[in-house]
Design a protein around this motif. Structure first.
Motif, PDB file in Angstrom:
ATOM      1  N   SER A 267       0.866  -1.191   0.000  1.00 13.82           N
ATOM      2  CA  SER A 267       0.000   0.000   0.000  1.00 13.82           C
ATOM      3  C   SER A 267       0.894   1.230   0.000  1.00 13.82           C
TER       4      SER A 267
ATOM      5  N   ASN B  44       1.508   5.584  -0.475  1.00 12.06           N
ATOM      6  CA  ASN B  44       0.956   6.929  -0.340  1.00 12.06           C
ATOM      7  C   ASN B  44       2.027   7.928  -0.757  1.00 12.06           C
TER       8      ASN B  44
ATOM      9  N   VAL C 229      -1.776   6.274  -9.265  1.00  9.80           N
ATOM     10  CA  VAL C 229      -1.888   6.977  -7.988  1.00  9.80           C
ATOM     11  C   VAL C 229      -3.170   7.814  -8.023  1.00  9.80           C
TER      12      VAL C 229
ATOM     13  N   GLU D  56      -2.920   7.670  -3.275  1.00 10.00           N
ATOM     14  CA  GLU D  56      -2.929   6.261  -2.880  1.00 10.00           C
ATOM     15  C   GLU D  56      -2.759   5.314  -4.082  1.00 10.00           C
TER      16      GLU D  56
ATOM     17  N   SER E 210      -1.901   0.677  -4.736  1.00 11.78           N
ATOM     18  CA  SER E 210      -1.629  -0.604  -4.079  1.00 11.78           C
ATOM     19  C   SER E 210      -1.282  -1.673  -5.105  1.00 11.78           C
TER      20      SER E 210
ATOM     21  N   SER F  66       4.083  -1.059   3.607  1.00 10.37           N
ATOM     22  CA  SER F  66       3.586   0.304   3.379  1.00 10.37           C
ATOM     23  C   SER F  66       4.735   1.198   2.914  1.00 10.37           C
TER      24      SER F  66
ATOM     25  N   LYS G  85       5.552   5.245   2.054  1.00 14.12           N
ATOM     26  CA  LYS G  85       5.120   6.642   2.124  1.00 14.12           C
ATOM     27  C   LYS G  85       6.219   7.532   1.573  1.00 14.12           C
TER      28      LYS G  85
END
Length: 362
Positions: free
Chosen positions: A21, A23, A50, A54, A56, A88, A90
């Motif tokens: 996931s 971001n 995106v 977000e 995935s 994850s 970021k």
């Protein structure tokens, strides 16, 4: 039942796929692809977009491996060690290389390792800058000093990596780091020792398998082993086999290229050796790792090369160089009339000394 229940829960909870996931702050309607290496090249595994920051990806890996996210057309890349886990990522769109990756234990260890290399890398960069500065000033003494410093730091870094790999044979990082930092510098016994220390699970990775292939090639080209035959075209397109020249006397199998500076500097030594010992049965078979036939042929004429030359013009994918495990040039193998490799990487005075030793006794 009370005893077996925890085992059932543990078995059911084991992650069997990756769930990434991501971001990326302040990004929207931008394509992103997930890639992995395949035969030395990056290939796309999956693609997404995106949406309001977000994105995935889901999938399954046989073992942890290095992957990367390619964001947009040229907006940046994020490299990370992926495994079957909830991961994850970021990042900020203006600093993708500084992305935070969580959930992959192998990636965490990789980041820790990279942190331990920071001091080496910082010193290497300073030495590189010192060399460039000296080069602009044409200060040969300063260039030599910076070059020596760079090589020494590189050796120290390799020693550190080798020690790390030796102590972490049960880590999926071990074969990856060996390939990245050590493989081209390791001799057969060194590589065999590191590979033998890998645990069975680690040996199943594609990184370990490639190291095994490299080890096996080095084993086949050790001094005392039979030469490996091959057939490649010469400058006129005629098929020439190494076996056409082995059997009558000593043959130096020489790997080089027109674009290789050190090779071109070594060629005058080969010319001298050829002129001196050819009449006594000494032969050279040159294998060029060129891509351009014109450059190859021009170099042959410019360097006064008169011995047999072959090439498939496939650069580092050269058929013969792959059989002999060539990862740097110039490289050579001295083959006796029985077809055994008796020495290798003979250059300059070492080649002259070896040939003098051989032909003085005949």
């Amino acid at each position: 039942m009370l005893i077996t229940l925890p085992l059932i829960v543990f078995a059911c909870s084991k992650q069997t796929q990756y769930d990434i996931s991501g971001n990326i702050k302040n990004m929207n309607k931008v394509p992103v692809t997930l890639q992995k290496t395949q035969d030395g090249e990056w290939s796309t595994v999956d693609s997404a977009q995106v949406e309001f920051g977000e994105f995935s990806f889901q999938g399954k890996l046989k073992h942890p491996q290095m992957m990367r996210l390619v964001v947009g057309q040229n907006q940046g890349k994020i490299k990370f060690f992926a495994e079957n886990a909830d991961i994850s990522i970021k990042a900020k769109k203006d600093s993708l290389s500084s992305a935070q990756v969580k959930g992959s234990q192998v990636h965490r260890k990789y980041k820790d390792f990279q942190g331990q290399l920071k001091d080496f890398n910082h010193k290497l960069e300073k030495a590189r800058q010192a060399y460039q500065k000296a080069h602009k000033k044409e200060d040969e003494k300063a260039m030599e000093q910076a070059g020596k410093r760079y090589r020494k730091i590189s050796e120290d870094r390799r020693a550190f990596v080798k020690e790390y790999v030796g102590k972490n044979g049960d880590s999926y990082l071990a074969p990856y780091l060996t390939r990245k930092y050590l493989m081209t510098f390791l001799k057969y016994k060194q590589l065999d020792s590191l590979y033998s220390n890998f645990t069975p699970k680690v040996k199943k990775t594609k990184y370990a398998r490639s190291l095994k292939e490299r080890r096996d090639v080095l084993k086949r080209t050790q001094i005392g082993k039979e030469y490996i035959d091959f057939t490649l075209p010469d400058t006129s397109g005629q098929a020439v086999s190494l076996s056409d020249h082995v059997g009558d006397g000593y043959v130096l199998l020489d790997f080089w290229a027109a674009w290789c500076g050190p090779c071109r500097k070594e060629n005058p030594n080969l010319v001298d050796a050829y002129q001196k010992y050819h009449d006594q049965g000494f032969e050279i078979v040159g294998v060029s790792l060129d891509k351009s036939k014109k450059a190859w042929v021009n170099a042959i004429h410019q360097d006064n090369i008169t011995w047999p030359q072959v090439s498939d013009l496939q650069y580092w994918d050269n058929k013969a160089s792959n059989k002999y495990g060539i990862v740097s040039i110039p490289s050579n193998f001295l083959i006796n009339k029985e077809g055994k490799i008796v020495d290798k990487n003979l250059r300059g005075e070492k080649l002259e000394e070896k040939l003098k030793e051989i032909y003085a006794s005949q």
